[in-house]
Design a protein around this motif. Sequence first.
Motif, mmCIF file in Angstrom:
data_model
loop_
_atom_site.group_PDB
_atom_site.id
_atom_site.type_symbol
_atom_site.label_atom_id
_atom_site.label_comp_id
_atom_site.label_asym_id
_atom_site.label_seq_id
_atom_site.Cartn_x
_atom_site.Cartn_y
_atom_site.Cartn_z
ATOM 1 N N PRO A 37 15.540 3.045 -4.918
ATOM 2 C CA PRO A 37 14.519 2.208 -5.559
ATOM 3 C C PRO A 37 14.196 0.936 -4.782
ATOM 4 O O PRO A 37 13.093 0.394 -4.913
ATOM 5 C CB PRO A 37 15.145 1.858 -6.920
ATOM 6 C CG PRO A 37 16.165 2.918 -7.160
ATOM 7 C CD PRO A 37 16.688 3.286 -5.804
ATOM 8 N N GLY A 38 15.115 0.460 -3.965
ATOM 9 C CA GLY A 38 14.877 -0.757 -3.215
ATOM 10 C C GLY A 38 14.214 -0.547 -1.874
ATOM 11 O O GLY A 38 13.910 -1.517 -1.171
ATOM 12 N N GLU A 39 13.989 0.712 -1.487
ATOM 13 C CA GLU A 39 13.435 1.005 -0.170
ATOM 14 C C GLU A 39 12.369 2.099 -0.281
ATOM 15 O O GLU A 39 12.518 3.193 0.251
ATOM 16 C CB GLU A 39 14.545 1.434 0.795
ATOM 17 C CG GLU A 39 15.596 0.350 1.020
ATOM 18 C CD GLU A 39 16.712 0.801 1.939
ATOM 19 O OE1 GLU A 39 16.712 1.987 2.347
ATOM 20 O OE2 GLU A 39 17.586 -0.017 2.245
ATOM 21 N N LEU A 40 11.307 1.785 -0.974
ATOM 22 C CA LEU A 40 10.253 2.771 -1.189
ATOM 23 C C LEU A 40 9.281 2.870 -0.017
ATOM 24 O O LEU A 40 8.512 3.811 0.063
ATOM 25 C CB LEU A 40 9.471 2.425 -2.468
ATOM 26 C CG LEU A 40 10.279 2.407 -3.765
ATOM 27 C CD1 LEU A 40 9.357 2.131 -4.942
ATOM 28 C CD2 LEU A 40 11.033 3.717 -3.958
ATOM 29 N N GLY A 41 9.339 1.911 0.886
ATOM 30 C CA GLY A 41 8.408 1.910 2.008
ATOM 31 C C GLY A 41 7.455 0.736 1.907
ATOM 32 O O GLY A 41 7.188 0.230 0.813
ATOM 33 N N SER A 42 6.935 0.311 3.024
ATOM 34 C CA SER A 42 6.026 -0.833 3.067
ATOM 35 C C SER A 42 4.707 -0.428 3.720
ATOM 36 O O SER A 42 4.661 -0.203 4.930
ATOM 37 C CB SER A 42 6.659 -1.982 3.855
ATOM 38 O OG SER A 42 5.717 -3.006 4.104
ATOM 39 N N PRO A 43 3.626 -0.332 2.945
ATOM 40 C CA PRO A 43 2.327 0.014 3.541
ATOM 41 C C PRO A 43 1.892 -0.971 4.610
ATOM 42 O O PRO A 43 1.320 -0.582 5.637
ATOM 43 C CB PRO A 43 1.379 0.000 2.341
ATOM 44 C CG PRO A 43 2.253 0.226 1.153
ATOM 45 C CD PRO A 43 3.549 -0.434 1.478
ATOM 46 N N TRP A 44 2.139 -2.261 4.381
ATOM 47 C CA TRP A 44 1.698 -3.267 5.351
ATOM 48 C C TRP A 44 2.502 -3.204 6.635
ATOM 49 O O TRP A 44 1.967 -3.414 7.731
ATOM 50 C CB TRP A 44 1.765 -4.663 4.730
ATOM 51 C CG TRP A 44 0.670 -4.881 3.740
ATOM 52 C CD1 TRP A 44 0.788 -4.987 2.386
ATOM 53 C CD2 TRP A 44 -0.731 -4.983 4.021
ATOM 54 N NE1 TRP A 44 -0.449 -5.146 1.800
ATOM 55 C CE2 TRP A 44 -1.401 -5.147 2.781
ATOM 56 C CE3 TRP A 44 -1.480 -4.946 5.193
ATOM 57 C CZ2 TRP A 44 -2.776 -5.282 2.687
ATOM 58 C CZ3 TRP A 44 -2.863 -5.085 5.102
ATOM 59 C CH2 TRP A 44 -3.493 -5.253 3.862
ATOM 60 N N THR A 45 3.794 -2.910 6.519
ATOM 61 C CA THR A 45 4.602 -2.731 7.727
ATOM 62 C C THR A 45 4.066 -1.579 8.561
ATOM 63 O O THR A 45 3.919 -1.682 9.786
ATOM 64 C CB THR A 45 6.071 -2.457 7.352
ATOM 65 O OG1 THR A 45 6.605 -3.596 6.688
ATOM 66 C CG2 THR A 45 6.913 -2.173 8.596
#
Length: 243
Positions: free
Chosen positions: A154-162
């Motif tokens: 749950p804490g690492e769903l991914g970052s679209p901006w990254t």
Amino acid sequence: MTQQPDDQPPPGVPIGDLARRADQVQQGGARAAVLGVNDGLVSVLCLILGVAGAGSSPTAVRLAGLAGLLAGAVSMAAGEWISVTAQVELFKGVLKELRGFVRSAPDALASMLAASLRKAGFSGETAHAAAREAAATEESLFAVSARRIVGIDPGELGSPWTAAISSFALFTVGGLVPVLPWFFAGGTGAVIASIAGTGLAGLGVGAVVARSSGRNIVFGALRQLLIVLLAAVVTYYAGTLVG
């Protein structure tokens, strides 16, 4: 003799590095970086060589290369942002349903968690003890079930901006390699310089990817070089035929 704490890795074991690399992959940054620089190198090289093969002037080649670089960078960034955003939204939907199960059927989830731990090799007693401890609070049951049963952190769903920023920046960096020679030369010399520069950069990218995945570095580098050379030959002669 100093004893190493049980919860600490032995000195020299790069566990932290493994965790960092896995985190980058899951958040989309590593994938976006590799795709961005590869696409920048190969697609801009192909565009330049196709235009050059058709007999265009150095000015036309430069313009085509820069236009392709900008269009490709924006397209890659937008595509990665949309892709990772969709992935995050899907994950959030699954986690929302899981939280509902945590509230409505905690005992069933605890049983599933124990079964999952037994399947992983833990004894029945240990698995049930761990499941009971995880079920002590709703939040811990949710977090452990998400990782163990559903397979989502749950804490690492991914970052679209990254993903988007990495794609844009690295596509631009990769695309500049075949374009730059055309600001200083033209004709056959610029064609050779573009191919050579892109080939060298491709060797580096292939080596880095191979090293990160634990594969043979030489094989990974040469495979990437072969892709660059094949793309260069096909597009240059395609441009020549059209021209």
